[in-house]
Design an enzyme around this catalytic site. Structure first.
Site, PDB file in Angstrom:
ATOM      1  N   ASP A  50      -1.200  -1.995  45.543  1.00 30.10           N
ATOM      2  CA  ASP A  50      -2.230  -1.247  46.237  1.00 30.10           C
ATOM      3  C   ASP A  50      -3.271  -2.254  46.737  1.00 30.10           C
ATOM      4  OD1 ASP A  50      -4.093   0.940  46.887  1.00 30.10           O
ATOM      5  OD2 ASP A  50      -5.155   0.296  45.080  1.00 30.10           O
ATOM      6  N   ASP A  52      -7.334  -1.637  47.761  1.00 34.28           N
ATOM      7  CA  ASP A  52      -8.686  -1.526  47.200  1.00 34.28           C
ATOM      8  C   ASP A  52      -8.642  -1.258  45.700  1.00 34.28           C
ATOM      9  OD1 ASP A  52      -9.846  -1.933  49.657  1.00 34.28           O
ATOM     10  OD2 ASP A  52     -10.125   0.186  50.088  1.00 34.28           O
TER      11      ASP A  52
END
Length: 265
Positions: free
Chosen positions: A11, A13
């Site tokens: 992922d 952020d």
């Protein structure tokens, strides 16, 4: 270049970077170490422009091996590879084509009403760009995607105190159910909602990864309602796969170096 049959998906952020921040050199160093035996993929709800902006330092000389890097914006409904002089889109899908123009118009009109209601109900420093259509999903950021650190922090405090996103997820789901739209909603990052066709969560990325025998995923929004949840649970403790929950880029580096690579360099 040696061909690898293992890939680690990240992922963005809260995992590779702080929210909306550029990747740091310490993480680039970790990724270079990982690339000795693994391909790397980045799967995020953000569109390609944000991916490129946040990962740009990793593309410089001394950064990661671009030929062994896969970029999957919009939950993997877009796929970019390095082609020698830049990243090129190899695959894309369209939300409006899936749900229909009439349904999409009704959805966006309803979300505009919700945005107005939030803005008059909570005393927060709203900025701009509340809605961003990314082709394969719609992102709604009530504080505004133009928000800086101070505005995002104010939103996070209010969201935790009043449960704003939890309340409005339920409202969006009511609209989806009312119109029988083939859509689902997830919390995106720390400030927004991602709305996309049913099944177009991050497990969509697996459509592109048939060439890999081992798939590992690391994300931070892995609880129910988070946009990493489906991929995290799908890969967790399955043959040929694994997933890990992180809480920061620093923890992500520890997971890579201690759990995936076993602490060896």
């Amino acid at each position: 270049m040696q061909k690898v049959n293992k890939i680690v998906l990240f992922d963005m952020d809260g995992t590779l970077t702080e929210p909306r921040k550029e990747i740091k050199y310490s993480m680039i160093k970790t990724l270079r170490l990982l690339q000795k035996d693994h391909a790397i993929g980045v799967v995020t709800g953000s569109d390609f422009d944000y991916v490129k902006q946040q990962l740009d330092p990793a593309f410089d000389l001394g950064g990661v091996n671009l030929a062994n890097l896969h970029l999957f914006p919009c939950n993997g409904t877009k796929y970019y590879r390095w082609k020698g002089n830049g990243f090129k889109c190899e695959y894309t899908d369209e939300m409006i084509k899936m749900v229909g123009q009439e349904n999409y118009r009704y959805l966006i009109q309803t979300l505009f009403s919700m945005q107005l209601l939030i803005s008059v109900s909570y005393d927060l420093p709203y900025t701009g760009t509340f809605f961003q259509y990314r082709g394969s999903m719609l992102n709604w950021c009530p504080i505004g995607r133009s928000a800086g650190d101070a505005e995002r922090k104010a939103w996070a405090i209010a969201d935790k105190k009043f449960g704003i996103r939890k309340l409005y997820v339920a409202s969006i789901e009511d609209v989806i159910q009312e119109k029988s739209m083939p859509l689902q909603v997830a919390l995106g990052g720390s400030t927004s909602f991602d709305i996309f066709p049913t099944g177009w969560d991050k497990t969509y990325v697996l459509k592109h990864l048939d060439m890999y025998k081992e798939i590992i995923f690391i994300g931070d929004a892995c609880a129910p309602g988070g946009n990493d949840y489906e991929l995290y649970t799908h890969l967790k403790d399955r043959d040929g796969s694994q997933s890990y929950l992180t809480t920061s880029p620093h923890v992500t580096s520890d997971i890579v170096e201690k759990l995936i690579l076993g602490g060896t360099e």
